[in-house]
Design a protein around this motif. Structure first.
Motif, PDB file in Angstrom:
ATOM      1  N   TRP A 173       4.032  56.056  43.458  1.00 12.02           N
ATOM      2  CA  TRP A 173       5.295  56.778  43.641  1.00 12.02           C
ATOM      3  C   TRP A 173       6.278  55.995  44.512  1.00 12.02           C
ATOM      4  O   TRP A 173       7.481  56.005  44.267  1.00 12.02           O
ATOM      5  N   ASN A 187       7.565  52.965  42.555  1.00  7.62           N
ATOM      6  CA  ASN A 187       8.337  53.381  41.383  1.00  7.62           C
ATOM      7  C   ASN A 187       9.841  53.281  41.607  1.00  7.62           C
ATOM      8  O   ASN A 187      10.598  52.982  40.679  1.00  7.62           O
ATOM      9  N   SER A 244       6.527  53.490  35.062  1.00  7.20           N
ATOM     10  CA  SER A 244       7.163  54.696  35.579  1.00  7.20           C
ATOM     11  C   SER A 244       6.760  55.935  34.776  1.00  7.20           C
ATOM     12  O   SER A 244       6.413  56.972  35.339  1.00  7.20           O
ATOM     13  N   SER A 251       3.840  57.018  37.194  1.00 10.98           N
ATOM     14  CA  SER A 251       4.562  57.801  38.195  1.00 10.98           C
ATOM     15  C   SER A 251       4.771  59.248  37.774  1.00 10.98           C
ATOM     16  O   SER A 251       4.501  60.181  38.543  1.00 10.98           O
ATOM     17  N   THR A 252       5.274  59.468  36.561  1.00  9.27           N
ATOM     18  CA  THR A 252       5.509  60.839  36.091  1.00  9.27           C
ATOM     19  C   THR A 252       4.453  61.277  35.081  1.00  9.27           C
ATOM     20  O   THR A 252       4.631  62.283  34.399  1.00  9.27           O
ATOM     21  N   ALA A 272      -0.213  59.892  37.691  1.00 10.37           N
ATOM     22  CA  ALA A 272      -0.175  60.190  39.131  1.00 10.37           C
ATOM     23  C   ALA A 272       0.001  61.680  39.390  1.00 10.37           C
ATOM     24  O   ALA A 272      -0.572  62.226  40.342  1.00 10.37           O
ATOM     25  N   TRP A 330      -2.665  63.874  41.485  1.00 12.54           N
ATOM     26  CA  TRP A 330      -2.185  64.638  42.646  1.00 12.54           C
ATOM     27  C   TRP A 330      -2.603  66.103  42.536  1.00 12.54           C
ATOM     28  O   TRP A 330      -3.113  66.687  43.484  1.00 12.54           O
ATOM     29  N   VAL A 389       5.152  58.205  51.080  1.00 10.79           N
ATOM     30  CA  VAL A 389       5.934  57.713  49.938  1.00 10.79           C
ATOM     31  C   VAL A 389       7.256  57.068  50.359  1.00 10.79           C
ATOM     32  O   VAL A 389       7.570  55.962  49.909  1.00 10.79           O
TER      33      VAL A 389
END
Length: 301
Positions: free
Chosen positions: A22, A25, A232, A236-237, A240, A244, A263
């Motif tokens: 994150w 990113n 990404s 990231s989206t 991750a 999480w 972050v």
């Protein structure tokens, strides 16, 4: 090493990996935005996110023997509204904002999202806060104002101030999305809410991006840009978010959330080392206040 210690170590390692993804990113997206219009980048990266989140959601439903679209029958309106807020409104402000400010600024301003989560939660009667938490909110607000103003050009049409204000709007939208998601998440899985919400937002992301596809000089788009988009969108989206949510379920929300405070630090450092961005005193002071405010809020809870 005992089983409990080994399990704890695995969760901590997973959370540190999420923080790294994150944080980096922000800098990775800046590289992609140098070659493509922000809306085009958004369209491509969320195709990747949809594929990753859809695969994870389908696998979960298969193991539990549940219908793929069952949440839409019971919470369709809420899922659609949250999807548009979290993946359309938020992402538009985020992608335009980060293209007009530094990766470090973007990371620090996004760290104020818990402030807006708490405010929206209080307004809608979803969360009550102690005095210490409100003190933490005040610290976060002051820090956010410092970061937004630090090094900004005094004009609203373009420049860093414009990007900072849009990142602030993005933090507000994501904070509201987080607060308003809580009632739905009592009966809908996090992966289901993320994937199905994204399905509602994806057509709108493409409609916004469509006029800008012709502006991209495709012959000049290097393979590094596609790597950035897959990083990404896929990590990231995508992955991750799933990791999480899993650690929130296994370890607990409070312990997991502490790692989120790392972050903005990773975003700031990645901007310095990967993009050669400079750091001014206002950013440092504002960043300390934001992180300190968030930690104070967590302690109050």
């Amino acid at each position: 090493m005992s089983d409990s210690l080994q399990t704890t170590w695995k969760h901590e390692a997973a959370l540190l990996a999420v923080v790294l993804v994150w944080g980096v990113n922000f800098a990775v997206l800046k590289a992609a935005l140098a070659m493509m219009h922000p809306h085009v980048v958004n369209a491509f990266r969320f195709i990747v996110s949809t594929a990753v989140l859809g695969a994870l959601y389908a696998d979960r439903n298969r193991k539990m023997g549940r219908s793929f679209f069952e949440p839409l029958r019971t919470h369709g309106r809420q899922i659609a509204s949250l999807g548009l807020l979290g993946y359309f409104v938020y992402q538009l402000a985020f992608i335009i904002g980060i293209s007009n400010t530094t990766a470090g600024n973007a990371g620090l301003i996004m760290a104020s999202a818990p402030l807006w989560t708490a405010v929206v939660g209080r307004l809608f009667g979803l969360e009550m806060l102690r005095r210490l938490a409100w003190f933490g909110l005040l610290l976060t607000l002051i820090g956010t104002v410092l970061v937004v103003a630090a090094g900004s050009e005094v004009r609203l049409g373009d420049g860093v101030l414009y990007g900072n204000l849009l990142m602030l709007a993005a933090a507000l939208a994501w904070g509201a999305h987080t607060a308003l998601s809580r009632p739905v998440l009592r009966t809908v899985s996090p992966s289901g809410l993320a994937f199905l919400g994204l399905l509602f937002a994806l057509p709108f992301l493409f409609l916004v991006a469509l006029p800008h596809f012709g502006d991209v000089r495709w012959a000049e788009v290097t393979w590094w840009v596609w790597v950035a988009i897959f990083f990404s969108g896929g990590l990231s989206t995508g992955l991750a978010v799933a990791v999480w949510n899993l650690t929130v379920q296994r370890v607990g929300a409070s312990q997991t959330a502490v790692y989120g405070n790392l972050v903005p630090l990773v975003a700031l450092l990645s901007g310095v080392f990967l993009l050669g961005e400079t750091v001014v005193a206002g950013q440092v002071v504002g960043g300390v206040l934001i992180v300190g405010g968030v930690l104070t809020m967590r302690r109050a809870r």
